[in-house]
Each structure stands twice: as structure tokens, then as C-alpha cells.
Enzyme design. Structure first.
Site, PDB file in Angstrom:
ATOM      1  N   GLU A 138      23.952  47.082 -27.349  1.00  0.00           N
ATOM      2  CA  GLU A 138      23.931  45.728 -27.346  1.00  0.00           C
ATOM      3  C   GLU A 138      23.474  45.336 -28.756  1.00  0.00           C
ATOM      4  O   GLU A 138      22.695  45.811 -29.228  1.00  0.00           O
ATOM      5  CB  GLU A 138      23.056  45.284 -26.352  1.00  0.00           C
ATOM      6  CG  GLU A 138      23.027  43.761 -26.126  1.00  0.00           C
ATOM      7  CD  GLU A 138      21.921  43.367 -25.059  1.00  0.00           C
ATOM      8  OE1 GLU A 138      21.658  43.792 -24.008  1.00  0.00           O
ATOM      9  OE2 GLU A 138      21.567  42.251 -25.422  1.00  0.00           O
ATOM     10  N   ASP A 141      13.946  34.127 -27.432  1.00  0.00           N
ATOM     11  CA  ASP A 141      13.327  35.653 -28.198  1.00  0.00           C
ATOM     12  C   ASP A 141      12.069  35.406 -28.325  1.00  0.00           C
ATOM     13  O   ASP A 141      11.617  34.624 -28.964  1.00  0.00           O
ATOM     14  CB  ASP A 141      14.119  35.864 -29.408  1.00  0.00           C
ATOM     15  CG  ASP A 141      15.498  36.438 -28.548  1.00  0.00           C
ATOM     16  OD1 ASP A 141      15.508  37.463 -28.010  1.00  0.00           O
ATOM     17  OD2 ASP A 141      16.840  36.024 -29.197  1.00  0.00           O
ATOM     18  N   TYR A 160      24.019  40.695 -16.233  1.00  0.00           N
ATOM     19  CA  TYR A 160      22.729  40.917 -17.106  1.00  0.00           C
ATOM     20  C   TYR A 160      21.457  40.062 -16.278  1.00  0.00           C
ATOM     21  O   TYR A 160      21.559  38.871 -16.229  1.00  0.00           O
ATOM     22  CB  TYR A 160      22.845  40.528 -18.456  1.00  0.00           C
ATOM     23  CG  TYR A 160      21.699  41.156 -19.320  1.00  0.00           C
ATOM     24  CD1 TYR A 160      20.459  40.583 -19.049  1.00  0.00           C
ATOM     25  CD2 TYR A 160      21.934  41.644 -20.642  1.00  0.00           C
ATOM     26  CE1 TYR A 160      19.311  40.849 -19.890  1.00  0.00           C
ATOM     27  CE2 TYR A 160      20.768  42.015 -21.443  1.00  0.00           C
ATOM     28  CZ  TYR A 160      19.591  41.577 -20.942  1.00  0.00           C
ATOM     29  OH  TYR A 160      18.534  42.018 -21.764  1.00  0.00           O
TER      30      TYR A 160
END
Lengths: 405, 273
Positions: B49, B60, B175
Site C-alpha cells: 500500500e 492521519d 479495508y
């Protein structure tokens, strides 16, 4: 002018949160269910008489509305052109228009059963307003503020702390408003169950641009009544400064379908739009996606966000609310700009002529008034939104002017 | 059969879950990154990834934020990332590559242009963090037409009512974001992942990868046995950061050290099979 084939410029957003191409809900999946919950809660609240009663009560008795519409006689005389009124939202409790929106959102958060509030702030005005209502309604709150802004807006940092808020300086990225907003989103993702995010401007994912606009539209609605009472007719021109654009959309929105009312949104040109050091998203940006919405942004060829620059921390943001992007594209509102130096000049002129120390944000709107109003006929009626007072800027301006204090 | 389908089929045959390391493109600089990338399959990465740096990565945590800033400073771009992947494909045609990033760099390039360039470079899957199903059509259509899988993020907050909508156009794998939070902060419990996997498998037959907060070989191993693959990002990126000098330049041992960590994590996934 035909607004995208619609009958009205006031119909947006559509059910997906769009104003034409702009707006939307560009958020991570973790936040998406919560964003939909906020939308539903807001749409229920605005139909609830009890919610509206509480809004009216606190606006009247706590914020101090309606704010006056004041004929700026000396400024008008000085410029020798259009007749200039100030909509005095700087007289609101907490010193700016931000209180109108925060009241609404904090009442909404309570209604949703949220027990913790977070917010981002640039100049600190939104942070102070949020800290204020969180004190009033006894809700713990965390304010994210870029480390650069913590330094240049020290009086507001002290205010927030006195009001019981926790101020968290943000040291990532450019350490200003956009980074504070990133940090707000990160906090929210990690505290989805108990936390409500009070966004301070008419930007972010749907429903925020619509909701903030609705709460701020009290400015335009009052202006309408007050100018009718004072002059017996609608104004010819409305002028407001724009960072994210909440004060501007607040005064513009109730007039958007009055086709004879022209409107100017004044962006911050920093050191000049040509220098690349500015905060004029429409004047010097292109459409992109940031902080949950598609709108005009300052960005490079790779789609990376470019740091904004303005002497005013409240305008120092690389984007703009999506409804403004749409209004610009439709040609309904004209977007112009004023530099740091012009704003400083206007700041001083206003203080000397009218005895009003404006915030650096509306000083940009004033700068446009100074350069434009003198060339207009005397019959022209102009209302400028004085959206904040300059107490917070006094030390920074004195330093910039080399004034011993 | 796409590289991703093929790889998950192979993992099934081997009777084990997969290991997916995450690295930020061009961190700490394009050349060092290319060397790490080239060594990943050998070190045991089943799928790779690659994060595309963005100035404002609102999902993030600090480690991946810092990696993105290092990469941008070293000249990372979306276009440059696709070129690096194209080079990688000259010597590797088996290891699937999934791009993870934010929408604006793609939007800036143009969705059609991006889809075509990414497919030509050998990208297999795409995760766009800030593009929920409600907003993705303009990108999904050209990307899927170009033969790239749209990998969907599913969060603990995605309820059963919303799941079908999120899964509707998903392909490649799912995911699962294991915690309600940002990358690399708190870690999930294996029980919570077990519950989520059971719930998701009632709704989809796609392979299930789990990421966010998976930091140790032990947790990666446990997760890969519960789900179909484990993603480790922040811990890998932190290893890059640990091998920089005071000016942020790569120290000589960086590539080996990062690949060593990747090998440990990959070995963890292979134990007990």
C-alpha cells in the site's frame, strides 16, 4: 442573470449539499454517519418552535441583537461619494458575528445529547464565541488553534482560557487556521460518540455551509428591516470581508434575489495577489476539495494546498465557503480584494473618523469602501458589515506601525 | 484475473492471511523510497500500500503526517508516484499495489487522466480517504473502467443500514478501519476485530483487510488469522523516521532496517500456518 436555471439564488444547497458544482460531503467514512446525523438533527431543529424560541431568546438577551445599523457620517463625508452604513455586528457579545452561529450550533449539540464540544479558530473570534457558549451551557470544550495564531492573537487565547476552554496549539503544517481545522477533524474522528464539532465558517462538509449561513442570515434580515426604516428602500450595495465567508453570506443571503442589490465580497490580498502571498481563494485559486467540500482553493499543480497569507488571522485560509464559489461562478456577487497595507490604512482611518476600532478582518471590507465609495454617486446606499471589533488586533497593529506601547 | 484477486486466491491456498505494509511515497526521498519498494516483495509483503502525500491529511496521525511532509519536501507528486510504480513493474508483475490518498491531488490531475495513468503504471487498487460513496462516482467510473479496484474503507461507525451502500461498488478487497480514530494511534482488540469480521462477512464475500493501529508482529499475526490481511502503516513509517539524520536525510542503514522490520511483521503473519 439566471441562477443555474433555478428561480432563485437562495434555493441551495440541494439534498446532496451542493451549490452547483461546489459543496458536498468529502469526509472519511468514519465521519460520514455522524455528518448525516448532524444534517438530520439540524433539519429537525430548525422546524422545532422550542429551538427557535431559545435562539431568539439568547440572541436578544445574551448576544445583544439586533445589532445597530449605523450611518457612518464622517466616513461618508470624508470619501465624498456613496452614503455608507455599518451593520454593527462588532457590538455582539464576544466581539464579532461568530456568536450568531455558535449559539445555534451549541444548542444543536445539546439537543443531540453531545457532551463535549470542539472547534477550530483562526483569529480566535470563533474560539472565544465557542468557549463563551460552552461556559454558559456548561459543556467542556477544546479549541484547536494554529501555533502561529496563538502567538499573534494572544488576547483571544487568554479569553478562551478564562472562559474555561482548553486551547490546543496546532504545530502541524502551516500552523494556522487550515491546520487547526485538520486537527479538529482528527479529534472528531476519534471521539465520534460524544463530541460535536462547531465549525466556525460557512464551509466544511454539508450541512455546515447551509447551517452556518442560516444562523448568520440574521445579519441580513435585520439589515433589511433597518435600512427600510432608515431610508425607506433597500440598499444599492452590500460589502463584506471574506475568509471562509460566514459574515458575508450572512448579510448577502437575504438579499440574493433582490437583483438591484449589488454585492462585493472582499478577500485578503495579503502582500498582493500577484506575489503569491495572499488568501484570495476566488481571486487567485482554482476549484478543488479540502475540509469536506469542493470549492475554490489555493493549490499548486499537484493539488497540494498552498499556504495562505494575510495580516488578518481570521482571513488566513486557503479556501472559501462553497456557496461563495457558486455565487462567484454565477456572477451574482463580485469578489474583489484588499492588501495587508490597505487594511491597515483602513483600520486607522476608521478609528480616527468614526471612533470605531475594527477588527483586521472587516478592515479589508473597509479598505475596499475607501477605494471605491468616493467614486460613487451620493444617492447610492451602501451597507458594510462591521463583523468584528479590533481589540484583539490592537497590539499586533501597534507593533506593525512601530507605535510604542 | 486481477493481481489482487490472484494474490488473495494464493493466500487462501496457502491457508494464511496476508501482510500489507504501508509506506508513504517518496519518504524520505524518491531514491530511498524506490529502494525500499524494490525490496518489499522479498521481505514478505503480499500486497503493497503506497500513500500519496497530501498537505492536509485529516485522517492521519502524527507519524504519517510527518512522512507526508518529508516526502513533499523531497518533491513527491502524484505523477512522480505513478512513475515510480511503473518502474517497479518492470521487474515485478505479481505484487499488487494499492494507492491510498486524498481526493484533491487526483481531482487536480483530472479523474480520467489519473485513471488511465494509474492503470498504465500498474496500480491495482485505489483507496480515496475523503471520498465516501456519496461523492465517488466521478472517480469510481473512470477508475473501474480502467480496470483498477475501488477498495472501500469501512469504519466501526458504518452501521448495518449503511453497509450495503458502502459495499455496492467495492471490489478487490474491503479495508476495515479497526478503530474510530486516525492512523497509528490507539490499537484495536482482537475481539473487536473478530466481531467486525463476522458482521462484514454477512454482507460481502470480498477479502477483508484490517488496518489502523496494527503495530506489532503479534497483532498483525492475530489480525491476519481473523481477517484476510493485516495492514501496518505508522509502525513502518516510524522506522523510516528513526533512520534519518538531523537534517532529515536518510542514514546509510535505512533501507535495510525498514525491510528488516517488514520481514519481522511478514514472518509473524506466516507463523502458525
Amino acid at each position: 442573470m439566471s441562477p443555474d436555471g433555478l428561480n432563485s439564488f437562495r434555493a441551495g444547497p440541494d439534498e446532496t449539499g451542493r451549490f452547483g458544482l461546489f459543496g458536498g460531503r468529502y469526509v472519511a467514512e468514519t465521519l460520514m454517519p455522524l455528518i448525516l446525523e448532524v444534517e438530520q438533527a439540524y433539519h429537525d431543529a430548525r422546524k422545532d418552535p422550542e429551538f427557535l424560541r431559545l435562539m431568539d431568546y439568547y440572541l436578544a438577551h445574551y448576544v445583544g441583537r439586533p445589532s445597530p445599523l449605523y450611518f457612518a457620517e464622517r466616513l461618508t463625508e470624508h470619501l465624498g461619494g456613496a452614503k455608507i452604513y455599518f451593520k454593527r455586528d462588532e457590538l455582539n457579545h464576544t466581539g464579532s458575528h461568530k456568536a450568531n452561529n455558535v449559539l445555534g450550533q451549541v444548542l444543536l449539540a445539546k439537543r443531540m445529547g453531545k457532551t463535549r464540544i470542539i472547534a477550530e479558530t483562526g483569529a480566535g473570534q470563533h474560539g472565544v464565541a465557542t468557549a463563551t457558549f460552552c461556559a454558559l451551557f456548561d459543556i467542556p470544550c477544546v479549541i484547536y488553534m494554529g501555533a502561529t495564531d496563538v502567538e499573534r492573537q494572544a488576547p483571544n487565547v487568554a479569553r478562551m482560557k478564562l472562559l474555561g476552554a482548553e486551547v490546543r496549539p496546532v504545530t502541524s503544517g502551516s500552523q494556522t487556521l487550515k491546520d487547526a481545522m485538520n486537527e479538529g477533524l482528527r479529534d472528531w474522528v476519534a471521539h465520534v460518540h460524544d463530541t460535536y464539532y462547531v465549525i466556525g465558517t460557512a464551509a466544511g462538509p454539508h450541512p455546515y455551509p447551509e447551517m452556518v449561513r442560516d444562523f448568520q442570515s440574521v445579519i441580513g434580515r435585520e439589515t433589511r428591516e433597518q435600512i427600510m426604516a432608515a431610508e425607506g428602500r433597500l440598499p444599492d450595495t452590500l460589502i463584506a470581508c471574506i475568509g471562509g465567508g460566514s459574515n458575508a453570506i450572512g448579510i448577502f443571503h437575504p438579499f440574493l434575489d433582490d437583483k438591484d442589490v449589488e454585492m462585493f465580497g472582499v478577500e485578503a490580498a495579503g502582500r498582493g495577489v500577484d506575489t503569491g502571498e495572499h488568501a484570495a481563494a476566488i481571486g487567485g485559486g482554482t476549484p478543488g476539495v479540502l475540509h469536506g467540500n469542493r470549492t475554490y482553493l489555493l493549490q499548486d499543480d499537484d493539488g497540494q494546498i498552498v499556504e495562505a497569507h494575510s495580516i488578518s488571522a481570521g482571513l488566513d485560509y486557503p479556501g472559501i465557503g462553497p456557496e461563495h464559489s457558486w455565487l462567484a461562478q454565477q456572477g451574482r456577487v463580485k469578489y474583489v480584494n484588499a492588501t495587508d497595507d490597505e487594511a491597515l490604512e483602513a483600520f486607522q482611518t476608521c478609528a480616527k473618523l468614526e471612533g470605531i476600532i475594527p477588527a483586521l478582518e472587516p478592515a479589508h471590507a473597509l479598505a475596499f469602501v475607501l477605494r471605491w465609495a468616493g467614486k460613487q454617486p451620493k444617492e447610492k446606499l451602501v451597507v458594510m458589515n462591521m463583523c468584528g471589533r479590533g481589540d484583539k488586533d490592537v497590539f499586533a497593529v501597534a507593533e506593525r506601525l512601530g507605535m510604542p506601547i | 484475473m486481477s493481481r489482487l484477486s490472484k494474490r488473495f486466491a494464493e493466500l487462501k491456498t496457502q491457508g494464511r492471511g496476508g501482510f500489507i505494509p504501508f509506506l508513504t511515497s517518496c519518504d524520505p526521498d524518491p531514491n530511498t523510497f524506490k529502494k525500499i519498494l524494490a525490496g518489499l516483495p522479498e521481505a514478505g509483503a503480499d500486497i503493497i500500500e503506497i500513500g500519496v502525500p497530501f498537505t492536509d491529511p485529516a485522517a492521519d496521525g502524527p507519524s504519517i503526517q510527518a512522512a507526508g511532509q518529508r516526502a513533499l519536501k523531497a518533491g513527491a507528486t502524484l505523477k512522480g508516484t505513478l512513475e515510480i510504480i511503473r518502474d517497479f513493474r518492470r521487474t515485478n508483475n505479481d505484487t499488487p499495489i494499492v494507492l491510498m490518498g486524498y481526493f484533491n491531488p487526483i481531482y487536480s490531475m483530472g479523474c480520467e487522466t489519473f485513471a488511465k495513468a494509474a492503470a498504465e503504471s500498474g496500480v491495482d487498487g485505489l483507496i480515496t480517504v475523503d471520498l465516501p460513496p456519496e461523492e465517488e462516482e466521478e472517480l469510481r467510473v473512470p477508475v473501474q473502467n480502467a480496470g483498477i479496484d475501488i477498495v472501500r474503507l469501512i469504519a466501526p461507525t458504518t452501521d448495518d443500514k449503511r453497509l450495503p451502500q458502502v459495499l455496492k461498488h467495492a471490489s478487490g478487497f474491503i479495508y476495515y478501519v479497526s478503530i474510530a480514530g486516525i492512523t497509528g494511534t490507539t490499537s484495536p482488540t482482537i475481539d473487536s476485530i473478530q466481531l467486525a469480521a463476522e458482521r462484514l462477512r454477512k454482507h460481502t464475500d470480498l477479502p477483508l483487510a484490517v488496518g489502523f493501529g496494527i503495530r506489532t508482529p503479534e497483532l498483525a499475526s492475530a489480525v491476519s488469522r481473523t481477517a484476510d490481511a493485516a495492514v501496518v502503516g505508522s509502525a513502518v513509517v516510524e522506522r523510516v523516521a528513526a533512520n534519518l539524520d538531523d537534517n532529515g536525510k536518510a542514514l546509510p542503514g535505512l533501507v535495510d532496517d525498514v525491510l528488516h522490520l517488514v520481514k519481522n511483521l511478514a514472518d509473524g503473519v506466516r507463523i502458525n500456518t
